[in-house]
Design a protein around this motif. Sequence first.
Motif, PDB file in Angstrom:
ATOM      1  N   TYR A   1      39.257  53.178  50.088  1.00  0.00           N
ATOM      2  CA  TYR A   1      38.751  51.366  49.918  1.00  0.00           C
ATOM      3  C   TYR A   1      39.013  51.038  48.629  1.00  0.00           C
ATOM      4  O   TYR A   1      39.674  52.082  47.581  1.00  0.00           O
ATOM      5  N   LEU A   2      38.550  50.102  47.980  1.00  0.00           N
ATOM      6  CA  LEU A   2      38.849  49.490  46.800  1.00  0.00           C
ATOM      7  C   LEU A   2      37.510  48.860  46.373  1.00  0.00           C
ATOM      8  O   LEU A   2      36.403  48.358  46.884  1.00  0.00           O
ATOM      9  N   GLN A   3      37.508  49.127  44.937  1.00  0.00           N
ATOM     10  CA  GLN A   3      36.288  48.835  44.181  1.00  0.00           C
ATOM     11  C   GLN A   3      36.509  47.537  43.185  1.00  0.00           C
ATOM     12  O   GLN A   3      37.655  47.721  42.355  1.00  0.00           O
ATOM     13  N   LEU A   4      36.178  46.426  43.534  1.00  0.00           N
ATOM     14  CA  LEU A   4      36.208  45.188  42.873  1.00  0.00           C
ATOM     15  C   LEU A   4      35.638  44.997  41.676  1.00  0.00           C
ATOM     16  O   LEU A   4      36.400  44.667  40.631  1.00  0.00           O
ATOM     17  N   ASP A   5      34.656  45.348  41.602  1.00  0.00           N
ATOM     18  CA  ASP A   5      33.855  45.476  40.039  1.00  0.00           C
ATOM     19  C   ASP A   5      32.541  46.776  40.355  1.00  0.00           C
ATOM     20  O   ASP A   5      32.655  47.356  41.257  1.00  0.00           O
ATOM     21  N   ASP A   6      31.628  46.905  39.381  1.00  0.00           N
ATOM     22  CA  ASP A   6      30.830  47.705  39.391  1.00  0.00           C
ATOM     23  C   ASP A   6      30.016  47.585  40.600  1.00  0.00           C
ATOM     24  O   ASP A   6      29.541  48.849  41.039  1.00  0.00           O
ATOM     25  N   LYS A   7      29.976  46.544  41.455  1.00  0.00           N
ATOM     26  CA  LYS A   7      29.051  46.420  42.637  1.00  0.00           C
ATOM     27  C   LYS A   7      29.790  46.299  43.845  1.00  0.00           C
ATOM     28  O   LYS A   7      29.020  45.963  44.824  1.00  0.00           O
ATOM     29  N   THR A   8      30.941  45.639  43.829  1.00  0.00           N
ATOM     30  CA  THR A   8      31.509  45.006  44.833  1.00  0.00           C
ATOM     31  C   THR A   8      32.617  46.011  45.518  1.00  0.00           C
ATOM     32  O   THR A   8      33.602  46.290  44.609  1.00  0.00           O
ATOM     33  N   THR A   9      32.735  46.511  46.802  1.00  0.00           N
ATOM     34  CA  THR A   9      33.641  47.257  47.423  1.00  0.00           C
ATOM     35  C   THR A   9      34.255  46.629  48.547  1.00  0.00           C
ATOM     36  O   THR A   9      33.743  45.624  49.206  1.00  0.00           O
ATOM     37  N   LEU A  10      35.587  46.958  48.794  1.00  0.00           N
ATOM     38  CA  LEU A  10      36.380  46.069  49.761  1.00  0.00           C
ATOM     39  C   LEU A  10      37.048  47.360  50.421  1.00  0.00           C
ATOM     40  O   LEU A  10      37.544  48.258  50.263  1.00  0.00           O
TER      41      LEU A  10
END
Length: 248
Positions: A51-60
């Motif tokens: 998976y991908l971590q977009l910022d401290d709170k958002t995962t893709l």
Amino acid sequence: MKTFRPAFALMGALLLASTFQSCLDDDNDSISIRYPNALVTVKTSTDNAFYLQLDDKTTLLPTNLKKSPFGEKEVRALLNFTETNEESKGYSKAVYVNWIDSILTKPAVPTLSTTEENDAKYGTDPIEIVKDWVTIAEDGYLTLRFSTLWGGQKTHFINLLTGVNPENPYEVELRHNANGDIADRRGEALVAFNLKDLPDTEGKTVKLKINWQSFSGKKSAEFNFCSRATTETANMLHGETEFVTSLE
């Protein structure tokens, strides 16, 4: 000591994007796909899911990629993605990856005993940090867009030193060693430093101060920094958060 070669990372990302889109017409949609619309951390969860971590709170959750194109390495990367309506399976969003390109990702290093030792090992050559959306502290990394001079003949070295101020563990120093490869050509690149060895902020946001030697003298900047959450915690978080970068 990790190194970077005098290649133009930002230009490379645009070329990569153009390659992915070479068969598309030159309309608005294809043009938008040519440029990165996110900076992410490429991760693998405890159950080996990519998976991908977009910022401290958002995962893709990538719907069209089952495995990381970078193997088992955790890296920072430029990404162009499109949101989908598919099941996000506990992540913040399900996305289609149009293209992804990793950037130089390396750990910060502890300062040596004396300034002279740091000068000899890590260099004193000038460098400029570029104020940009990809110059940011998030997810336990400090990612920097920077520019400097190089001749393209030798490998340059870039490092982030920790422990430079005994009274402030969140003060760091950017060092550049051009290895004698200095010319009048200015180029830009990206680098991301893993800050896992800094003291845990325990969920609080602190000021991360970075010092560097620019072409016009010593400069500093401050970033809002919060230690990264664990993978398990990050997977359960939703929404986005804003980080403010101040460059002198």
